[in-house]
Design a protein around this motif. Sequence first.
Motif, short mmCIF file in Angstrom:
data_model
loop_
_atom_site.label_atom_id
_atom_site.label_comp_id
_atom_site.label_asym_id
_atom_site.label_seq_id
_atom_site.Cartn_x
_atom_site.Cartn_y
_atom_site.Cartn_z
N THR A 166 0.80 -1.22 0.00
CA THR A 166 0.00 0.00 0.00
C THR A 166 0.84 1.27 0.00
OG1 THR A 166 -0.17 -0.03 2.41
CG2 THR A 166 -1.95 -1.13 1.16
N GLY A 167 2.15 1.14 -0.11
CA GLY A 167 3.01 2.32 -0.16
C GLY A 167 3.47 2.80 1.20
N VAL A 168 3.37 1.94 2.20
CA VAL A 168 3.89 2.28 3.52
C VAL A 168 5.07 1.37 3.84
CG1 VAL A 168 1.68 3.16 4.39
CG2 VAL A 168 2.29 0.78 4.75
N ASP A 169 5.97 1.86 4.69
CA ASP A 169 7.13 1.04 5.06
C ASP A 169 6.74 0.10 6.20
OD1 ASP A 169 7.26 2.56 7.44
OD2 ASP A 169 8.94 3.77 6.73
N ASN A 170 7.69 -0.69 6.66
CA ASN A 170 7.41 -1.66 7.72
C ASN A 170 7.05 -1.01 9.04
OD1 ASN A 170 7.60 -4.08 6.33
ND2 ASN A 170 9.82 -4.15 6.53
N SER A 171 7.37 0.29 9.20
CA SER A 171 7.02 1.03 10.42
C SER A 171 5.65 1.69 10.31
CB SER A 171 8.08 2.10 10.72
OG SER A 171 9.34 1.51 10.91
N GLY A 172 5.00 1.59 9.15
CA GLY A 172 3.69 2.19 8.95
C GLY A 172 3.72 3.60 8.40
N HIS A 173 4.91 4.11 8.04
CA HIS A 173 5.03 5.46 7.48
C HIS A 173 4.84 5.43 5.96
CE1 HIS A 173 7.51 5.64 11.22
NE2 HIS A 173 6.73 6.71 11.39
N GLU A 174 4.20 6.46 5.44
CA GLU A 174 4.01 6.56 3.99
C GLU A 174 5.36 6.76 3.30
OE1 GLU A 174 1.28 9.74 3.21
OE2 GLU A 174 -0.46 8.49 3.65
N CYS A 175 5.61 5.99 2.28
CA CYS A 175 6.81 6.16 1.46
C CYS A 175 6.58 7.31 0.50
CB CYS A 175 7.11 4.88 0.68
SG CYS A 175 7.53 3.48 1.72
N GLN A 176 7.63 8.02 0.19
CA GLN A 176 7.55 9.15 -0.73
C GLN A 176 7.37 8.67 -2.16
OE1 GLN A 176 11.07 11.50 -0.28
NE2 GLN A 176 10.65 12.03 1.83
N SER A 177 6.87 9.57 -3.00
CA SER A 177 6.80 9.28 -4.43
C SER A 177 8.19 8.96 -4.94
CB SER A 177 6.25 10.48 -5.20
OG SER A 177 4.90 10.71 -4.88
N GLY A 178 8.28 8.02 -5.86
CA GLY A 178 9.57 7.67 -6.44
C GLY A 178 9.57 6.26 -6.98
N THR A 179 10.74 5.83 -7.38
CA THR A 179 10.92 4.49 -7.92
C THR A 179 11.35 3.56 -6.80
OG1 THR A 179 11.59 5.41 -10.05
CG2 THR A 179 12.17 3.11 -9.63
N TYR A 180 10.70 2.42 -6.74
CA TYR A 180 11.04 1.38 -5.78
C TYR A 180 11.29 0.09 -6.55
CZ TYR A 180 9.56 4.64 -2.25
OH TYR A 180 9.47 5.76 -1.45
N TYR A 181 12.04 -0.79 -5.94
CA TYR A 181 12.43 -2.04 -6.58
C TYR A 181 11.90 -3.21 -5.76
CZ TYR A 181 15.26 1.23 -9.05
OH TYR A 181 15.64 2.31 -9.80
N TYR A 182 11.35 -4.21 -6.43
CA TYR A 182 10.78 -5.35 -5.71
C TYR A 182 11.46 -6.64 -6.13
CZ TYR A 182 8.11 -6.22 -9.98
OH TYR A 182 7.75 -6.47 -11.27
N VAL A 183 11.46 -7.57 -5.21
CA VAL A 183 11.90 -8.94 -5.45
C VAL A 183 10.83 -9.84 -4.85
CG1 VAL A 183 13.65 -10.70 -4.96
CG2 VAL A 183 14.34 -8.31 -5.30
N VAL A 184 10.39 -10.84 -5.62
CA VAL A 184 9.39 -11.79 -5.16
C VAL A 184 9.94 -13.19 -5.34
CG1 VAL A 184 7.09 -12.72 -5.53
CG2 VAL A 184 7.49 -10.27 -5.82
N LYS A 185 9.84 -13.99 -4.28
CA LYS A 185 10.26 -15.39 -4.36
C LYS A 185 9.19 -16.26 -3.74
CE LYS A 185 15.19 -14.84 -4.60
NZ LYS A 185 16.48 -15.35 -4.21
N SER A 186 9.01 -17.42 -4.34
CA SER A 186 8.06 -18.40 -3.84
C SER A 186 8.79 -19.42 -2.98
CB SER A 186 7.39 -19.11 -5.02
OG SER A 186 6.63 -20.20 -4.56
N THR A 187 8.10 -19.90 -1.97
CA THR A 187 8.72 -20.91 -1.10
C THR A 187 8.63 -22.31 -1.69
OG1 THR A 187 6.64 -21.19 0.09
CG2 THR A 187 8.23 -19.62 1.00
N ASN A 188 7.95 -22.46 -2.83
CA ASN A 188 7.77 -23.82 -3.37
C ASN A 188 8.98 -24.31 -4.17
OD1 ASN A 188 7.65 -22.70 -5.93
ND2 ASN A 188 5.56 -23.35 -6.35
N GLY A 189 9.99 -23.46 -4.36
CA GLY A 189 11.19 -23.90 -5.06
C GLY A 189 11.12 -23.82 -6.57
N ASP A 190 9.98 -23.45 -7.10
CA ASP A 190 9.81 -23.32 -8.55
C ASP A 190 10.28 -21.93 -8.97
OD1 ASP A 190 8.99 -23.07 -11.17
OD2 ASP A 190 7.05 -24.03 -10.85
N LYS A 191 11.42 -21.85 -9.62
CA LYS A 191 12.00 -20.55 -9.97
C LYS A 191 11.16 -19.75 -10.95
CE LYS A 191 16.68 -21.83 -8.88
NZ LYS A 191 18.05 -21.92 -9.29
N ARG A 192 10.19 -20.39 -11.60
CA ARG A 192 9.32 -19.65 -12.51
C ARG A 192 8.45 -18.65 -11.76
NH1 ARG A 192 6.48 -24.49 -15.46
NH2 ARG A 192 6.45 -25.13 -13.30
#
Length: 95
Positions: free
Chosen positions: A56-82
């Motif tokens: 939702t655009g908030v950090d782990n402390s609950g503060h709103e993140c500023q407008s800008g570019t952010y980078y994400y990484v998503v990994k599944s625990t099932n081991g399927d690299k797809r």
Amino acid sequence: IDDRKTSIPNVFTPGGNDENEVFYFNTNGIDTFTLWIYNNNGTLVYKQVAKTISWTGVDNSGHECQSGTYYYVVKSTNGDKRHNTAGHIQLFRQN
């Protein structure tokens, strides 16, 4: 299915207008995923472990993140690299 392609949005606009408020993408609802969000300086601002991926655009402390570019990484625990992916998201704060 040998190749899984997912459509992940790259812009969202939290700020109370009820449109495009959350960065999310569909998962199968079965596997558990870990989502990491980093700011432009490479600092981790958000981490989530869940069966659905959203931010939702908030950090782990609950503060709103500023407008800008952010980078994400998503990994599944099932081991399927797809299921693993990374990219960038543009946050446009509307307030």
